[in-house]
Design an enzyme around this catalytic site. Structure first.
Site, PDB file in Angstrom:
ATOM      1  N   CYS A  91       0.860  -1.184   0.000  1.00 20.23           N
ATOM      2  CA  CYS A  91       0.000   0.000   0.000  1.00 20.23           C
ATOM      3  C   CYS A  91       0.895   1.232   0.000  1.00 20.23           C
ATOM      4  CB  CYS A  91      -0.924  -0.006   1.212  1.00 20.23           C
ATOM      5  SG  CYS A  91      -2.008   1.440   1.318  1.00 20.23           S
ATOM      6  N   HIS A  93       0.042   4.702  -0.190  1.00 25.00           N
ATOM      7  CA  HIS A  93      -0.322   5.782   0.711  1.00 25.00           C
ATOM      8  C   HIS A  93      -0.097   5.351   2.156  1.00 25.00           C
ATOM      9  CE1 HIS A  93      -4.190   4.022   2.105  1.00 25.00           C
ATOM     10  NE2 HIS A  93      -4.062   4.912   3.081  1.00 25.00           N
ATOM     11  N   ASP A 250     -10.459   5.350  -3.492  1.00 32.62           N
ATOM     12  CA  ASP A 250      -9.267   5.848  -2.814  1.00 32.62           C
ATOM     13  C   ASP A 250      -9.342   7.368  -2.778  1.00 32.62           C
ATOM     14  OD1 ASP A 250      -6.704   6.379  -1.832  1.00 32.62           O
ATOM     15  OD2 ASP A 250      -5.829   4.707  -2.935  1.00 32.62           O
ATOM     16  N   CYS A 254      -3.172   7.276  -4.665  1.00 33.15           N
ATOM     17  CA  CYS A 254      -2.865   5.846  -4.687  1.00 33.15           C
ATOM     18  C   CYS A 254      -1.414   5.602  -5.114  1.00 33.15           C
ATOM     19  CB  CYS A 254      -3.818   5.080  -5.589  1.00 33.15           C
ATOM     20  SG  CYS A 254      -3.705   3.277  -5.397  1.00 33.15           S
ATOM     21  N   GLY A 255      -0.580   5.203  -4.146  1.00 30.52           N
ATOM     22  CA  GLY A 255       0.839   5.028  -4.437  1.00 30.52           C
ATOM     23  C   GLY A 255       1.138   3.833  -5.305  1.00 30.52           C
ATOM     24  N   THR A 256       0.544   2.669  -5.003  1.00 26.40           N
ATOM     25  CA  THR A 256       0.774   1.509  -5.864  1.00 26.40           C
ATOM     26  C   THR A 256       0.084   1.700  -7.213  1.00 26.40           C
ATOM     27  OG1 THR A 256      -1.055   0.380  -4.738  1.00 26.40           O
ATOM     28  CG2 THR A 256       1.155  -0.130  -3.992  1.00 26.40           C
TER      29      THR A 256
END
Length: 333
Positions: A91, A93, A250, A254-256
């Site tokens: 994850c 974030h 989200d 969203c980092g991923t």
């Protein structure tokens, strides 16, 4: 005051998306690796996730992270990512939130102007570089797991929507990337439920008709995220709404998902190494992504992504469970 358990937490948000960081009360989870710990946790202790993430202690879009001793010598902490919809391999974030909490609470030695934290995640080792000024975490640059584009120009038959074209990429989780205009839905907040319904239908169809499997870890084999790309998006600045199983958006960029999006853009020849990429969420918050270099994921060409974002501590808490509480695993509506 009675309680069967006491879980210590530091709450935060990353560009609008919560991360409840569980700092104590869980104990050491069994498993030789964080991925094995994740599997054991899902099988044996998922009620803990439900207690902490679902109502009445959480909400329909709650997200969190459980801190653990690392399973590898080159990491500072182990992290298990939990949210209302399940237990994730990675994850983005949440990692930014965890790194911010570790610095803000002094749980790691704080070094200015940059504190480097290595985290043992189920998806692999990730590094968080925290920009620190006057003891405060100003931003975090996440060096994410290797990401790759799984397929371009796939088509799936979605009930109610017909043939839907999509790309699919991995950035710690699998993401289907769909042009929102192909679905005939305007990118407006008032259309949120329509977008969410479409995203859920698309991911269900993909998992049924075109299932995915990570080339190095076959247990990562589901698509629970759909990146609904807004009209006018480019390889320099992309806007989107991220639909997530079982039914929420989200709030962060969203980092991923940013990592997966960069892998897709790179595979299309639209984004090069070290070129900045702005990824904007449904609420207007932003992450800055960059491709640090090229790599391989199994036999697939991939990228080494970095994602920069900010997080803020919002509170501390002790979560308890009275033995007479009628909702020991929380609930959803």
């Amino acid at each position: 005051m009675r309680s069967q358990v006491v879980y210590h937490a530091v709450d935060s948000h990353t560009e609008g998306m919560p991360t409840r960081v569980i700092t104590g009360g869980v104990g050491v989870l069994p498993g030789a690796t964080m991925f094995e710990r994740r599997q054991r946790f899902v099988a044996e202790r998922d009620g803990l996730r439900e207690l902490l993430m679902r109502e009445p202690r959480g909400h329909s879009a709650m997200s969190g992270a459980i801190l653990q001793p690392p399973t590898r010598d080159d990491a500072d902490y182990g992290v298990l990512y939990i949210e209302v919809s399940g237990c994730l391999p990675m994850c983005g974030h949440g990692t930014i939130g965890v790194a911010t909490v570790l610095v803000e609470t002094g749980m790691v030695p704080v070094v200015e102007p940059e504190t480097v934290i290595r985290l043992d995640a189920p998806a692999g080792l990730v590094t968080a570089r925290v920009a620190v000024k006057d003891g405060h975490a100003e931003s975090v640059t996440l060096e994410n797991v290797s990401s790759y584009c799984h397929a371009l120009d796939e088509v799936v038959d979605v009930p109610g929507y017909g043939q839907v074209r999509y790309d699919i990429a991995y950035g710690g989780n699998f993401y289907a990337i769909v042009h929102l205009e192909d679905l005939g839905i305007d990118f407006q907040r008032r259309n949120g439920q329509r977008m969410l319904d479409a995203g859920l239908a698309i991911m269900d169809a993909i998992n049924a008709q075109n299932p995915v499997r990570h080339p190095e870890n076959p247990d990562i084999n589901v698509c629970h995220h759909v990146y609904l790309e807004a009209p006018g998006s480019t390889a320099q600045h992309s806007r989107h709404a991220m639909a997530i199983h079982p039914g929420w958006f989200d709030r962060s960029p969203c980092g991923t998902g940013t990592s997966a999006r960069m892998a897709q853009l790179h595979a299309r020849g639209l984004l090069g190494v070290d070129e900045p990429f702005v990824n904007e969420s449904f609420i207007g918050s932003r992450f800055i992504g960059r491709i640090a270099g090229e790599t391989t994921v199994g036999d697939r060409p991939g990228i080494r992504p970095t994602v920069t974002g900010r997080a803020w501590v919002t509170g501390t808490a002790q979560y308890m469970l009275d033995p007479s509480d009628p909702f020991p695993r929380g609930f959803t509506i």
